[in-house]
Design a protein around this motif. Structure first.
Motif, PDB file in Angstrom:
ATOM      1  N   ILE A  49       0.845  -1.207   0.000  1.00 25.87           N
ATOM      2  CA  ILE A  49       0.000   0.000   0.000  1.00 25.87           C
ATOM      3  C   ILE A  49       0.876   1.252   0.000  1.00 25.87           C
ATOM      4  N   MET A  50       1.869   1.302   0.871  1.00 23.22           N
ATOM      5  CA  MET A  50       2.722   2.476   0.965  1.00 23.22           C
ATOM      6  C   MET A  50       3.593   2.633  -0.277  1.00 23.22           C
ATOM      7  N   GLU A  51       4.040   1.512  -0.841  1.00 24.35           N
ATOM      8  CA  GLU A  51       4.870   1.587  -2.049  1.00 24.35           C
ATOM      9  C   GLU A  51       4.097   2.207  -3.201  1.00 24.35           C
ATOM     10  N   ARG A  52       2.847   1.769  -3.385  1.00 27.27           N
ATOM     11  CA  ARG A  52       2.039   2.314  -4.483  1.00 27.27           C
ATOM     12  C   ARG A  52       1.639   3.764  -4.200  1.00 27.27           C
ATOM     13  N   ALA A  53       1.370   4.079  -2.939  1.00 26.85           N
ATOM     14  CA  ALA A  53       1.053   5.466  -2.585  1.00 26.85           C
ATOM     15  C   ALA A  53       2.234   6.378  -2.893  1.00 26.85           C
ATOM     16  N   ASP A  54       3.435   5.903  -2.590  1.00 27.76           N
ATOM     17  CA  ASP A  54       4.631   6.693  -2.860  1.00 27.76           C
ATOM     18  C   ASP A  54       4.821   6.897  -4.358  1.00 27.76           C
ATOM     19  N   GLU A  55       4.548   5.861  -5.162  1.00 26.52           N
ATOM     20  CA  GLU A  55       4.686   5.968  -6.613  1.00 26.52           C
ATOM     21  C   GLU A  55       3.750   7.029  -7.193  1.00 26.52           C
ATOM     22  N   ASN A  56       2.558   7.159  -6.614  1.00 29.04           N
ATOM     23  CA  ASN A  56       1.543   8.058  -7.163  1.00 29.04           C
ATOM     24  C   ASN A  56       1.635   9.481  -6.637  1.00 29.04           C
ATOM     25  N   LEU A  57       2.538   9.730  -5.702  1.00 29.61           N
ATOM     26  CA  LEU A  57       2.617  11.055  -5.105  1.00 29.61           C
ATOM     27  C   LEU A  57       2.946  12.144  -6.130  1.00 29.61           C
ATOM     28  N   LEU A  58       4.063  11.991  -6.821  1.00 26.71           N
ATOM     29  CA  LEU A  58       4.508  13.046  -7.720  1.00 26.71           C
ATOM     30  C   LEU A  58       3.548  13.283  -8.882  1.00 26.71           C
ATOM     31  N   PRO A  59       3.082  12.218  -9.581  1.00 27.70           N
ATOM     32  CA  PRO A  59       2.122  12.471 -10.662  1.00 27.70           C
ATOM     33  C   PRO A  59       0.869  13.200 -10.187  1.00 27.70           C
ATOM     34  N   ALA A  60       0.475  12.971  -8.934  1.00 26.69           N
ATOM     35  CA  ALA A  60      -0.736  13.618  -8.421  1.00 26.69           C
ATOM     36  C   ALA A  60      -0.557  15.118  -8.235  1.00 26.69           C
ATOM     37  N   VAL A  61       0.683  15.584  -8.118  1.00 33.15           N
ATOM     38  CA  VAL A  61       0.927  17.016  -7.897  1.00 33.15           C
ATOM     39  C   VAL A  61       1.791  17.608  -9.004  1.00 33.15           C
ATOM     40  N   TYR A  62       1.731  17.009 -10.187  1.00 27.62           N
ATOM     41  CA  TYR A  62       2.509  17.526 -11.320  1.00 27.62           C
ATOM     42  C   TYR A  62       2.236  19.018 -11.553  1.00 27.62           C
ATOM     43  N   LYS A  63       0.979  19.416 -11.444  1.00 26.30           N
ATOM     44  CA  LYS A  63       0.626  20.804 -11.729  1.00 26.30           C
ATOM     45  C   LYS A  63       1.324  21.751 -10.751  1.00 26.30           C
ATOM     46  N   GLU A  64       1.308  21.414  -9.472  1.00 31.23           N
ATOM     47  CA  GLU A  64       1.934  22.254  -8.449  1.00 31.23           C
ATOM     48  C   GLU A  64       3.460  22.247  -8.593  1.00 31.23           C
ATOM     49  N   VAL A  65       4.028  21.078  -8.893  1.00 31.94           N
ATOM     50  CA  VAL A  65       5.474  21.002  -9.095  1.00 31.94           C
ATOM     51  C   VAL A  65       5.870  21.803 -10.327  1.00 31.94           C
ATOM     52  N   SER A  66       5.027  21.729 -11.357  1.00 33.58           N
ATOM     53  CA  SER A  66       5.276  22.497 -12.568  1.00 33.58           C
ATOM     54  C   SER A  66       5.335  23.995 -12.264  1.00 33.58           C
ATOM     55  N   GLU A  67       4.424  24.466 -11.431  1.00 33.80           N
ATOM     56  CA  GLU A  67       4.396  25.889 -11.072  1.00 33.80           C
ATOM     57  C   GLU A  67       5.547  26.259 -10.136  1.00 33.80           C
ATOM     58  N   ALA A  68       5.873  25.355  -9.201  1.00 31.27           N
ATOM     59  CA  ALA A  68       6.916  25.656  -8.211  1.00 31.27           C
ATOM     60  C   ALA A  68       8.303  25.745  -8.841  1.00 31.27           C
ATOM     61  N   PHE A  69       8.557  24.928  -9.873  1.00 29.31           N
ATOM     62  CA  PHE A  69       9.891  24.877 -10.469  1.00 29.31           C
ATOM     63  C   PHE A  69       9.908  25.337 -11.929  1.00 29.31           C
ATOM     64  N   SER A  70       8.779  25.929 -12.386  1.00 31.63           N
ATOM     65  CA  SER A  70       8.668  26.406 -13.781  1.00 31.63           C
ATOM     66  C   SER A  70       9.025  25.299 -14.769  1.00 31.63           C
ATOM     67  N   ALA A  71       8.424  24.125 -14.560  1.00 37.87           N
ATOM     68  CA  ALA A  71       8.722  22.942 -15.368  1.00 37.87           C
ATOM     69  C   ALA A  71       7.556  22.612 -16.299  1.00 37.87           C
ATOM     70  N   GLY A  72       7.861  22.238 -17.543  1.00 40.07           N
ATOM     71  CA  GLY A  72       6.861  21.814 -18.502  1.00 40.07           C
ATOM     72  C   GLY A  72       6.674  20.308 -18.475  1.00 40.07           C
ATOM     73  N   PRO A  73       5.807  19.764 -19.331  1.00 41.17           N
ATOM     74  CA  PRO A  73       5.573  18.317 -19.366  1.00 41.17           C
ATOM     75  C   PRO A  73       6.833  17.495 -19.614  1.00 41.17           C
ATOM     76  N   SER A  74       7.733  17.977 -20.474  1.00 42.11           N
ATOM     77  CA  SER A  74       8.950  17.219 -20.730  1.00 42.11           C
ATOM     78  C   SER A  74       9.834  17.162 -19.480  1.00 42.11           C
ATOM     79  N   ASP A  75       9.912  18.269 -18.731  1.00 45.72           N
ATOM     80  CA  ASP A  75      10.677  18.265 -17.471  1.00 45.72           C
ATOM     81  C   ASP A  75      10.073  17.311 -16.456  1.00 45.72           C
ATOM     82  N   LEU A  76       8.751  17.326 -16.353  1.00 36.96           N
ATOM     83  CA  LEU A  76       8.077  16.407 -15.436  1.00 36.96           C
ATOM     84  C   LEU A  76       8.287  14.967 -15.878  1.00 36.96           C
ATOM     85  N   GLY A  77       8.285  14.759 -17.183  1.00 40.34           N
ATOM     86  CA  GLY A  77       8.550  13.418 -17.699  1.00 40.34           C
ATOM     87  C   GLY A  77       9.943  12.939 -17.355  1.00 40.34           C
ATOM     88  N   TYR A  78      10.913  13.862 -17.352  1.00 45.77           N
ATOM     89  CA  TYR A  78      12.275  13.483 -16.992  1.00 45.77           C
ATOM     90  C   TYR A  78      12.365  13.033 -15.533  1.00 45.77           C
TER      91      TYR A  78
END
Length: 494
Positions: A49-78
């Motif tokens: 349960i915790m392993e899968r929750a950890d895997e889904n953390l970053l994709p769930a906040v891609y939008k906020e991470v994108s804004e926080a670090f000025s990152a586009g889809p390709s950066d998030l993909g990296y």
């Protein structure tokens, strides 16, 4: 005479008493074994349960991470690429560790590693820091996932192994739903002046550390529990551990022998071949939350839609495992293969309908919801119905972690390119412009561009995946018989 009679009666009582106590002792041993395995499985499922929750953390906040670090889809993909690539390269380490050490210890180390890296991501100030800690996170997952899979394979018999893998995936997906939903909802708020997405990472890291402690303290490796009532007999697993303590040369020679043995299995080769392309769509799917937010759904709406897809996958993986178990009893050499081909093929029509047919606006919420749930229900069978159970049957028991580790090494390394490719296609080919995205309303144009990138990385790989399962109709039977023969020889040598 009287003394002799009393002695003989006493001896008789002792003899018959011992005979009467023997079944009770056996029942006590069986009960302890059952309780030990049950407790271990409960904690192992918590770790999943915790392993899968950890895997889904970053994709769930891609939008906020994108804004926080000025990152586009390709950066998030990296970011996804870095974690998956390191995970793939490091996965054989899990096989080597599991041969020579207790799997609970291996699992605890991996859990601690991913927990610390998750906390570090939440505290990062620069994009490169996030990338580095995602790589560390991939190393932790590389150790944990193959060990989890082999643990389940050793805890269930052949006829119900699909259900065992299905249940593991079911509870793991529940964790993924919870982790993704909680992170998405928290991302829209600040807590004590700290952005919600950072708080979600810190919270998940804390819970992961707790699970790692439970694994280390209470989980018992099933290979340490002898299947024979003769307590004087020790398991092959224990012999390996004893030998590993004497010489590092022995450790590497046994690991190398296991690697060569696994690589020669044709069933393994073909499952890896299908996995190279079949895992690409699942890597691309990490953009779903971001895509829904670009369409215009708020955090709660996007989290609900992705959770519905994950719920469908959870139920589907368990359902697929159960169906495959039943079908394998009727068609022992082909039942599981048929299930995998059906499931992977269903990814084609559902991807087309989801990404091209449904209008990309917030008014399509209920159509999205129903489609995502049914899609998850049908495309999630392969790992639990086919790959996991078949791997357990085509190699001896002491090579199981190694075969799961090498499967992860090849599949995850190759599929790690999917996420950045989705971003590159969206930006370079379909015209995605991160500057055009409204923080609250998203952007219909950019959502359309991202959906085209997703479609390119889903339809063709699903079709090739279904096709590449075909050679297993000829290889699985022989490989399973070879593994059984090897296991019998190893048992006779104990």
């Amino acid at each position: 005479m009287g003394l002799s009679l009393r002695t003989s009666r006493f001896r008789g009582a002792v003899y018959f008493g011992s005979k009467n106590l023997l079944p009770r002792n056996l029942e006590t041993m069986k009960t302890r074994k059952f309780l030990g395995i049950s407790l271990s499985l409960i904690i192992i499922n918590l770790a999943a349960i915790m392993e899968r929750a950890d895997e889904n953390l970053l994709p769930a906040v891609y939008k906020e991470v994108s804004e926080a670090f000025s990152a586009g889809p390709s950066d998030l993909g990296y970011l996804t690429f870095v974690r998956n690539f390191v995970q793939g390269l490091a996965s054989p380490v899990a096989g080597i560790l599991a041969i020579n050490y207790d799997r609970p210890t291996v699992l605890a180390i991996g859990t601690l590693c991913w927990a610390l890296s998750t906390a570090a991501v939440g505290a990062s100030k620069y994009f490169l820091q996030v990338a580095f800690w995602r790589a560390v996170n991939g190393f932790g997952l590389a150790i944990v996932i193959p060990a989890l899979q082999s643990f389940i394979a050793d805890s269930y018999k052949d006829g119900v192994r699909g259900a065992g893998f299905g249940f593991l995936n079911l509870v793991g997906t529940v964790g993924g739903i919870g982790g993704g939903a909680i992170a998405t909802v928290m991302a829209g708020n600040d807590f004590w002046g700290v952005p919600g997405w950072r708080c979600a990472f810190i919270m998940m890291a804390t819970l992961s550390c707790l699970i790692g402690f439970l694994v280390f303290q209470f989980v018992v490796d099933p290979r340490r529990i002898s299947t024979d009532h003769d307590t004087g007999k020790i398991s092959n697993r224990e012999k390996l551990i004893d030998k590993s303590n004497t010489s590092s040369v022995t450790v590497w020679s046994e690991s190398l022998a296991a690697m060569k043995s696994v690589m020669k299995v044709q069933t393994f080769q073909f499952i890896v071949l299908q996995g190279l392309v079949g895992s690409i769509p699942w890597t691309a799917i990490v953009f779903f939350t971001f895509w829904f937010e670009l369409i215009g759904f708020d955090h709660n709406g996007a989290a609900t839609l992705v959770s519905l897809f994950a719920a469908g996958c959870a139920l589907g993986s368990f359902l697929g495992g159960v169906i495959a178990d039943r079908l394998s009893q009727i068609y022992p050499h082909s039942g599981r293969i048929m299930c995998a081909q059906f499931s992977s093929f269903m990814g084609i029509p559902f991807s087309l309908f989801l990404l091209r047919v449904i209008p990309q606006n917030v008014s399509s919420y209920y159509i999205f919801a129903v489609t995502l749930f049914i899609m998850g229900l049908t495309i999630s069978w392969c790992a639990t119905a086919t790959n996991g159970p078949m791997f357990a049957e085509v190699v001896p028991a002491n090579h199981r972690t190694m075969i799961y580790a090498f499967d992860r090494a090849f599949e995850v390394s190759f599929s790690s390119f999917a996420a950045p490719v989705v971003g590159i296609l969206s930006e370079k080919i379909y015209g995605y412009d991160p500057k055009s995205v409204d923080p609250l309303l998203g952007s219909t144009r950019e959502a359309f561009a991202l959906s085209r990138g997703l479609l390119a990385m889903m339809v063709v790989p699903f079709g090739l995946c279904s096709l590449f399962y075909t050679p297993l109709y000829w290889t699985f039977k022989q490989d399973r018989e070879n593994a059984r023969t090897a296991s019998i020889k190893e048992t006779e040598m104990l």
